[in-house]
Design an enzyme around this catalytic site. Structure first.
Site, PDB file in Angstrom:
ATOM      1  N   VAL A 281       1.016  -1.085  -0.015  1.00  0.00           N
ATOM      2  CA  VAL A 281      -0.012   0.107   0.058  1.00  0.00           C
ATOM      3  C   VAL A 281       0.843   1.135   0.053  1.00  0.00           C
ATOM      4  CG1 VAL A 281      -1.853   1.188   1.052  1.00  0.00           C
ATOM      5  CG2 VAL A 281      -1.835  -1.345   1.469  1.00  0.00           C
ATOM      6  N   CYS A 282       0.587   2.106  -0.822  1.00  0.00           N
ATOM      7  CA  CYS A 282       1.520   3.471  -0.959  1.00  0.00           C
ATOM      8  C   CYS A 282       1.092   4.126   0.266  1.00  0.00           C
ATOM      9  CB  CYS A 282       1.177   4.080  -2.318  1.00  0.00           C
ATOM     10  SG  CYS A 282       2.040   5.883  -2.266  1.00  0.00           S
ATOM     11  N   VAL A 283       2.288   4.384   1.063  1.00  0.00           N
ATOM     12  CA  VAL A 283       1.897   5.052   2.197  1.00  0.00           C
ATOM     13  C   VAL A 283       1.554   6.382   2.115  1.00  0.00           C
ATOM     14  CG1 VAL A 283       4.537   5.585   2.549  1.00  0.00           C
ATOM     15  CG2 VAL A 283       3.268   5.556   4.555  1.00  0.00           C
TER      16      VAL A 283
ATOM     17  N   ALA B 110      -2.204   6.354   1.068  1.00  0.00           N
ATOM     18  CA  ALA B 110      -3.204   5.933   2.118  1.00  0.00           C
ATOM     19  C   ALA B 110      -3.209   6.855   3.458  1.00  0.00           C
ATOM     20  CB  ALA B 110      -2.333   4.692   2.779  1.00  0.00           C
TER      21      ALA B 110
END
Lengths: 148, 118
Positions: free
Chosen positions: A96-98, A101
């Site tokens: 998940v792209c921080v 997100a």
């Protein structure tokens, strides 16, 4: 462009004897579109056909799939749990792209600790909070990528 | 080296698509990916002069000017999308190559990976 995409798809589906490593990118939201569910079904079908999936990268609204606070009625589709099962069964990394997100309120324990007013977090294993560079690494290790 | 095509398809401040596209282009280029950027459909509006402060947004389009320093030099705009919206090359804030639909499809098919942001 649709023609282009269908050709890509067509080559993949019909070329059953050529086993491929596929990367999946999810940019559709968890609930307000069919994309995230289609991605899940596609991955299941891909594996059944003998291909392999080297990872799923969640970007844009796709990060909402990783929100562990999603609560559905007992007779509704529990998409979050389906993703958990998929990752566990087939050992597929769910990245998940921080940045994407955090913008959308999907926060890991580590990031939640940076803010003393934040008491909880909703991005947990098997979903991993990663930098966008991981997407590039994933794409470099696959034959094809498909976006949902 | 793998090549990555990123297609921008939405207006500049529809959600985060503009910003998150720029983030992706620059990150991929930093990681040594050969990146091409396409502006198609309403994505062509991203190439007009913007006043993001009016809607309390960041000026992500400023980063288009930085693309060349990241060796992102293949920037294509769909001719049909421009003309459908009454726009022409002179309206655009950066240097791009205007391409027709056939050329667009041909270019996209030359990339290993294609990501569409809308």
């Amino acid at each position: 462009m649709l023609k282009h995409l269908s050709e890509r798809w067509g080559v993949f589906v019909l070329g059953g004897s050529n086993l491929a490593t596929i990367s999946i990118i999810v940019t559709s939201p968890a609930l307000d579109s069919q994309g995230a569910y289609s991605a899940l079904r596609f991955i299941q079908a891909t594996i059944e056909k003998g291909h392999s999936v080297n990872g799923v990268f969640f970007y844009q609204a796709g990060v909402t799939v990783a929100n562990g606070f999603q609560t559905v009625l007992s007779d509704e589709l529990a998409l979050y749990e389906k993703w958990q099962d998929l990752a566990q069964q087939h050992k597929i990394p769910l990245q998940v792209c921080v940045t994407a997100a955090n913008r959308r309120g999907v926060i890991s324990h580590e990031d939640a600790q940076q803010d003393k007013n934040r008491h909880d977090h909703n991005l947990v294993s098997p979903f991993q909070s990663v930098g966008i560079g991981e997407l590039v690494a994933m794409l470099n290790e696959s034959d094809k990528s498909i976006q949902f | 080296m793998n090549t990555l095509a990123i297609i921008n398809r939405s207006t500049p401040f529809k959600g985060q698509a503009g910003q998150e596209s720029v983030d992706l282009v620059l990150a991929a280029a930093t990681f040594g990916q050969q990146v091409s950027v396409f502006f198609v459909d309403d994505g062509v509006f991203q190439l007009l002069t913007q006043s993001p402060a009016e809607v309390e947004q960041k000026h992500f389009a400023k980063s288009f000017g930085a693309f060349e320093f990241y060796d992102v030099e293949s920037i294509y705009v769909c001719q049909k999308s421009l003309s459908q919206r009454g726009l022409s090359k002179s309206d655009l804030i950066i240097e791009t190559e205007i391409v027709d639909e056939n050329r667009l499809n041909q270019l996209l098919s030359q990339h290993h990976n294609v990501l569409s942001l809308s």
